[in-house]
Motif scaffolding. Structure first.
Motif, mmCIF file in Angstrom:
data_model
loop_
_atom_site.group_PDB
_atom_site.id
_atom_site.type_symbol
_atom_site.label_atom_id
_atom_site.label_comp_id
_atom_site.label_asym_id
_atom_site.label_seq_id
_atom_site.Cartn_x
_atom_site.Cartn_y
_atom_site.Cartn_z
ATOM 1 N N VAL A 163 -7.095 -11.210 9.157
ATOM 2 C CA VAL A 163 -6.002 -10.597 8.399
ATOM 3 C C VAL A 163 -5.171 -9.697 9.315
ATOM 4 O O VAL A 163 -3.935 -9.711 9.280
ATOM 5 C CB VAL A 163 -6.551 -9.813 7.189
ATOM 6 N N ALA A 164 -5.847 -8.939 10.161
ATOM 7 C CA ALA A 164 -5.134 -8.002 11.041
ATOM 8 C C ALA A 164 -4.179 -8.740 11.970
ATOM 9 O O ALA A 164 -3.101 -8.239 12.288
ATOM 10 C CB ALA A 164 -6.130 -7.179 11.844
ATOM 11 N N THR A 165 -4.572 -9.935 12.414
ATOM 12 C CA THR A 165 -3.736 -10.666 13.376
ATOM 13 C C THR A 165 -2.952 -11.794 12.726
ATOM 14 O O THR A 165 -2.217 -12.496 13.405
ATOM 15 C CB THR A 165 -4.610 -11.276 14.486
ATOM 16 N N ASN A 166 -3.118 -12.004 11.403
ATOM 17 C CA ASN A 166 -2.512 -13.175 10.741
ATOM 18 C C ASN A 166 -2.918 -14.434 11.495
ATOM 19 O O ASN A 166 -2.074 -15.244 11.919
ATOM 20 C CB ASN A 166 -0.990 -13.045 10.669
ATOM 21 N N ALA A 167 -4.222 -14.609 11.651
ATOM 22 C CA ALA A 167 -4.754 -15.672 12.508
ATOM 23 C C ALA A 167 -4.299 -17.055 12.063
ATOM 24 O O ALA A 167 -4.135 -17.319 10.869
ATOM 25 C CB ALA A 167 -6.291 -15.610 12.500
ATOM 26 N N GLY A 168 -4.104 -17.913 13.035
ATOM 27 C CA GLY A 168 -3.752 -19.305 12.793
ATOM 28 C C GLY A 168 -4.949 -20.192 13.006
ATOM 29 O O GLY A 168 -6.049 -19.870 12.564
ATOM 30 N N GLY A 201 3.847 -14.133 -8.179
ATOM 31 C CA GLY A 201 4.009 -12.747 -8.573
ATOM 32 C C GLY A 201 5.057 -12.076 -7.719
ATOM 33 O O GLY A 201 5.079 -12.254 -6.498
ATOM 34 N N VAL A 202 5.981 -11.353 -8.364
ATOM 35 C CA VAL A 202 7.019 -10.635 -7.625
ATOM 36 C C VAL A 202 7.090 -9.179 -8.088
ATOM 37 O O VAL A 202 8.138 -8.547 -8.019
ATOM 38 C CB VAL A 202 8.400 -11.317 -7.763
ATOM 39 N N ALA A 203 5.958 -8.669 -8.554
ATOM 40 C CA ALA A 203 5.928 -7.292 -9.040
ATOM 41 C C ALA A 203 5.760 -6.340 -7.865
ATOM 42 O O ALA A 203 4.685 -6.245 -7.287
ATOM 43 C CB ALA A 203 4.780 -7.117 -10.035
ATOM 44 N N GLY A 204 6.819 -5.666 -7.499
ATOM 45 C CA GLY A 204 6.746 -4.729 -6.380
ATOM 46 C C GLY A 204 6.980 -5.416 -5.053
ATOM 47 O O GLY A 204 7.118 -6.641 -4.974
ATOM 48 N N TYR A 205 7.053 -4.615 -4.009
ATOM 49 C CA TYR A 205 7.303 -5.157 -2.672
ATOM 50 C C TYR A 205 6.077 -5.924 -2.164
ATOM 51 O O TYR A 205 4.944 -5.663 -2.574
ATOM 52 C CB TYR A 205 7.621 -4.024 -1.694
ATOM 53 N N ASN A 206 6.341 -6.837 -1.233
ATOM 54 C CA ASN A 206 5.275 -7.663 -0.663
ATOM 55 C C ASN A 206 4.512 -6.894 0.418
ATOM 56 O O ASN A 206 4.545 -7.238 1.601
ATOM 57 C CB ASN A 206 5.909 -8.939 -0.088
ATOM 58 N N LEU A 207 3.817 -5.836 -0.007
ATOM 59 C CA LEU A 207 3.091 -5.020 0.969
ATOM 60 C C LEU A 207 1.886 -5.759 1.520
ATOM 61 O O LEU A 207 1.469 -5.523 2.658
ATOM 62 C CB LEU A 207 2.674 -3.688 0.338
ATOM 63 N N VAL A 208 1.339 -6.693 0.734
ATOM 64 C CA VAL A 208 0.231 -7.518 1.244
ATOM 65 C C VAL A 208 0.691 -8.296 2.485
ATOM 66 O O VAL A 208 0.058 -8.250 3.538
ATOM 67 C CB VAL A 208 -0.285 -8.482 0.153
ATOM 68 N N GLY A 209 1.815 -8.984 2.345
ATOM 69 C CA GLY A 209 2.320 -9.770 3.472
ATOM 70 C C GLY A 209 2.743 -8.907 4.646
ATOM 71 O O GLY A 209 2.746 -9.361 5.790
ATOM 72 N N LEU A 210 3.112 -7.664 4.362
ATOM 73 C CA LEU A 210 3.489 -6.729 5.430
ATOM 74 C C LEU A 210 2.252 -6.282 6.211
ATOM 75 O O LEU A 210 2.272 -6.194 7.443
ATOM 76 C CB LEU A 210 4.196 -5.512 4.825
ATOM 77 N N ILE A 211 1.171 -6.023 5.495
ATOM 78 C CA ILE A 211 -0.046 -5.511 6.148
ATOM 79 C C ILE A 211 -0.752 -6.628 6.916
ATOM 80 O O ILE A 211 -1.301 -6.393 8.000
ATOM 81 C CB ILE A 211 -0.961 -4.840 5.091
ATOM 82 N N GLY A 244 4.566 -17.420 14.046
ATOM 83 C CA GLY A 244 5.029 -16.264 14.790
ATOM 84 C C GLY A 244 4.442 -14.996 14.214
ATOM 85 O O GLY A 244 4.433 -14.826 12.993
ATOM 86 N N VAL A 245 3.914 -14.118 15.076
ATOM 87 C CA VAL A 245 3.351 -12.848 14.617
ATOM 88 C C VAL A 245 3.917 -11.689 15.435
ATOM 89 O O VAL A 245 3.270 -10.662 15.601
ATOM 90 C CB VAL A 245 1.805 -12.844 14.661
ATOM 91 N N ALA A 246 5.134 -11.890 15.949
ATOM 92 C CA ALA A 246 5.755 -10.848 16.766
ATOM 93 C C ALA A 246 6.404 -9.809 15.872
ATOM 94 O O ALA A 246 7.447 -10.061 15.277
ATOM 95 C CB ALA A 246 6.789 -11.476 17.697
ATOM 96 N N GLY A 247 5.788 -8.654 15.771
ATOM 97 C CA GLY A 247 6.341 -7.590 14.932
ATOM 98 C C GLY A 247 5.912 -7.749 13.479
ATOM 99 O O GLY A 247 5.261 -8.725 13.097
ATOM 100 N N TYR A 248 6.273 -6.761 12.678
ATOM 101 C CA TYR A 248 5.892 -6.772 11.267
ATOM 102 C C TYR A 248 6.663 -7.848 10.505
ATOM 103 O O TYR A 248 7.772 -8.231 10.894
ATOM 104 C CB TYR A 248 6.185 -5.408 10.629
ATOM 105 N N ASN A 249 6.088 -8.269 9.390
ATOM 106 C CA ASN A 249 6.693 -9.306 8.557
ATOM 107 C C ASN A 249 7.787 -8.701 7.666
ATOM 108 O O ASN A 249 7.673 -8.680 6.442
ATOM 109 C CB ASN A 249 5.595 -9.964 7.719
ATOM 110 N N LEU A 250 8.842 -8.223 8.305
ATOM 111 C CA LEU A 250 9.921 -7.595 7.526
ATOM 112 C C LEU A 250 10.702 -8.634 6.730
ATOM 113 O O LEU A 250 11.260 -8.321 5.671
ATOM 114 C CB LEU A 250 10.843 -6.805 8.456
ATOM 115 N N VAL A 251 10.723 -9.873 7.206
ATOM 116 C CA VAL A 251 11.362 -10.945 6.439
ATOM 117 C C VAL A 251 10.681 -11.081 5.078
ATOM 118 O O VAL A 251 11.330 -11.053 4.028
ATOM 119 C CB VAL A 251 11.319 -12.280 7.211
ATOM 120 N N GLY A 252 9.352 -11.203 5.094
ATOM 121 C CA GLY A 252 8.609 -11.353 3.837
ATOM 122 C C GLY A 252 8.706 -10.128 2.953
ATOM 123 O O GLY A 252 8.567 -10.217 1.730
ATOM 124 N N LEU A 253 8.937 -8.949 3.578
ATOM 125 C CA LEU A 253 9.085 -7.716 2.806
ATOM 126 C C LEU A 253 10.437 -7.685 2.086
ATOM 127 O O LEU A 253 10.535 -7.284 0.923
ATOM 128 C CB LEU A 253 8.966 -6.511 3.747
#
Lengths: 465, 465
Positions: A149-154, A190-200, B190-199
């Motif tokens: 999760v931390a690296t968004n592993a592929g 779901g679109v309730a609130g900002y996509n903080l999951v995808g940000l983290i 791509g994992v360069a930088g935060y996922n601001l697009v998804g945000l």
């Protein structure tokens, strides 16, 4: 709250049950100094904490906030960019004891897990329910979901099934101010609130500390058909990748392994791999029935059109499993030859041949051995720069090659990291990739989520110019 | 910078080429007052700007920042939550003149478009290249990509192909401080930088103003097979949805339409739709060859097992297109009967039957007509609450029903909005859904991205408690 209290580890120990904290005096602490990005810098931690609950993690975050101590979250330490390396005087939070699959919901197809669960253990667990967790980094026998999760592993199957972020529905996190909260939703949409999951996801522990993950699952896929292609040159193999991209089919795997990798694996494991070809492509399709047969035939056609010396649907399951295993083992096999500096650029698929050619030029120009593995179907290249242990001059040349590969990828419209993350090794590269206004946004978001600047500081985003 | 200058529209007009600004004196301004969420509040804008370039948008943002004026970005105004409604004294930025497909890359499968491109126009454009842009909100003949990005729009095919966010690779945006930047990457990974697009996708214009979008495309799918099921009760149809979810197949569409909707469409369009059944499920599969036949048979089996009075693979293409068209036309057909208050809850698939039953109870308890359409395969329900125009008592009862449906969805582990967004209509619901620490994070991120508080303020996230 920040830095109002001296960073005395005894006060941290007093907040937690016995046995959670390793201090700098303990020899076992050495195992936590760095991840597999061994060329990245690291310091000495003040302490390593092995929490057993979210509340314990929150205690540590709050102590770090009060004392101004950097906190480095750590999974299995299989990262390749130095993001889990110790920062001098930091607290490392190791999730080795939070390693349970807490719940599997078959009907809704999700699993709720702790961050320390090993990727392959999660797969094995959900397979009992006929379900599948797709993201499969080559490190899957060791790496943890928290680290993924931390690296968004592929991984190998991303070319068809996407990356870690595509499978994270919900997170429990400890925020930078030490509060526990849940983010996201388990529903299909779901679109309730900002996509903080995808940000983290992919933020390398710099925005929040993840303490629980709800991952989306799929039904187990059918057994794949494997198509192998042998090529006299890397560039021909790259052309095959571009042809597959044009063909419109969706292989479930399209991996490239070069001769150096095959030889290193064979020298180690004695699998009887042929090392006649300079490059091997391993294509797979898991489409059902006639569509699978069609896609396999298309893969073979693309390989042949690009000039493969041999291309065929593998009739022998053992042979195809051996090739696939060779791909997975390439990295540890090469590490046996000396320190490996791993690249992870991702480029447009049509540009793969030219970037592979450029990597060969860079290898020759700097007199360094560069082996190549690649998630070729994604344009995600892993040139592996190998030097003899202790050869400092070679190390300098390797760093120069590393920087030039980054420049080549950016020039081809690519990115500096496809899946390994920025850590510390790619900070300079990322500074080249991000426009200044984008970097400023990154820092604004970092400060918003981590107002005390304690969450893995100095990783993931380069400093403001 | 903020509020150092009076908000005199003449100074805004002076910054832009002639013909860009409509002021409150112009009658045509009335067309920009609100979106389709007609029950949501709206005010009178200070001006409407129709920019023709990113630089012009940046001028407007900077003027708004200097004068402390709220800025409301607007696509086609087909939103259903009031997110594009005028705020009193705001500037509306309408993207109607930035409506070009700028580039299509066949090999890498992406298109670069301006935000004002209509969804169906993009589809038609890329179809000429054999490519497909999947997200297909029912509003696709009118709604724009910019609006789809703002709401993270879903649609009929999301059940298999995902939502808008899954198809956005890169954005050009104007930041809250009026700077132009690009975010994201066009590479496959791509994992360069935060996922601001998804945000930013799904943030309803509250974090940045989107001026260009690079969307991922897929090859055109095969022609689908349609399976229709007629049910005596909504709850039986809901059980069929749960059975499909359990079956492990991946329908490309699984839509529910009830008798009220079919009747409204037929009264309007005279399509000869049968209104004998209380609920119709429209399932589709676009899997190839024998897999498609298998999935179609499975859909029929699930419909029958749940008690369908009729379930069959549609032999008649015209009939299946008519059913599909009826689903798309349901919303405008119902609007002809009176003001429609649209719900958009999303619940776990296994809970669909019980939530549909609860909606029927709520309809009866409040004496309001509730028609149902649903992206049933995602558990995304759209109860449509209809009242006679001018009946204020009914309107009050409708609001009560709206709130109770939200409570029912949350109690079933669902979310207050699956795809329509929060706008202003769902602010109270979202306040119930988000834990306080999550809401605090939302506000921290909002402030980081929009330090002057000018980007569609008051929408998308509820105020801090």
């Amino acid at each position: 709250m920040p830095t109002s209290e001296p960073a005395d580890v005894a006060t941290l120990e007093a907040l937690l049950p016995k046995g959670r904290v390793l201090t700098a005096q303990e020899a076992s602490l050495a195992a936590y100094l760095h991840d597999e990005g061994e060329w990245a810098v690291y310091g000495t931690p003040r302490a390593v904490v092995r929490p057993e609950s979210t509340e314990e993690v929150a205690e540590v975050v709050r102590w770090c906030a009060r004392t101004g101590t950097p906190l480095v979250p750590r999974g299995a330490g299989t990262g390749l960019s130095g993001a889990a390396n110790a920062i001098e005087g930091c607290v490392i939070v190791s999730f080795e004891r939070m390693n349970q699959v807490l719940e599997v919901n078959e009907a809704e197809r999700w699993a709720r897990v702790q961050p320390g669960v090993v990727n392959d253990d999660l797969r094995a667990h959900v397979a009992q329910h006929g379900l599948w967790y797709p993201p499969d980094p080559a490190s899957s026998p060791w790496s943890t979901i928290g680290g993924n999760v931390a690296t968004n592993a592929g991984g190998m199957c991303c070319v068809k099934y996407g990356v870690t972020r595509d499978y994270v529905l919900e997170l429990e996190v400890v925020t930078g101010t030490g509060e526990i909260t849940r983010l996201g939703t388990r529903t299909a949409k779901g679109v309730a609130g900002y996509n903080l999951v995808g940000l983290i996801v992919g933020s390398e522990g710099t925005l929040a500390v993840v303490t629980e993950v709800v991952v989306r699952l799929r039904p187990l896929p059918p057994a794949p058909i494997t198509v192998a292609g042998m090529f006299d040159s890397l560039v021909d193999a790259g052309r095959a990748v571009a042809l597959v991209a044009e063909s419109g089919i969706s292989p479930s795997t399209l991996e490239l392994v070069d001769r150096h990798c095959l030889k290193a694996v064979d020298d180690w494991k004695h699998m009887g791999l042929s090392t006649d070809a300079n490059a091997v492509l391993i294509g797979r399709t898991d489409a059902r029935g006639e569509q699978g047969e069609f896609e396999a035939a298309e893969l073979a056609r693309c390989f042949e059109e690009a000039g493969a010396s041999f291309a065929a649907v593998s009739a022998d399951e053992q042979e195809s499993e051996a090739l696939y295993a060779a791909r997975r083992l390439a990295y540890p096999a090469l590490e046996r030859l000396g320190p490996v500096l791993t690249e992870d650029v991702c480029v447009p698929k049509a540009r793969v041949p030219e970037v592979l050619a450029r990597i060969e030029e860079i290898s020759a120009a700097h007199s360094v051995l560069i082996a190549n593995i690649a998630h070729a179907g994604d344009g995600n290249l892993h040139p592996l720069i190998i030097t003899a242990a202790g050869d400092e001059a070679a190390k300098t040349r390797a760093h120069e090659a590393f920087d030039e590969i980054i420049d080549a990828a950016l020039a081809a419209g690519g990115t500096v990291t496809g899946e390994h993350g920025v850590g510390t090794l790619k900070l300079d590269g990322l500074a080249k990739e991000l426009p200044p206004a984008s970097l400023a946004l990154h820092h604004a978001v970092k400060h918003a989520m981590d107002p005390h600047g304690i969450l893995n500081p100095g990783r993931a985003i380069p400093p403001l110019g």
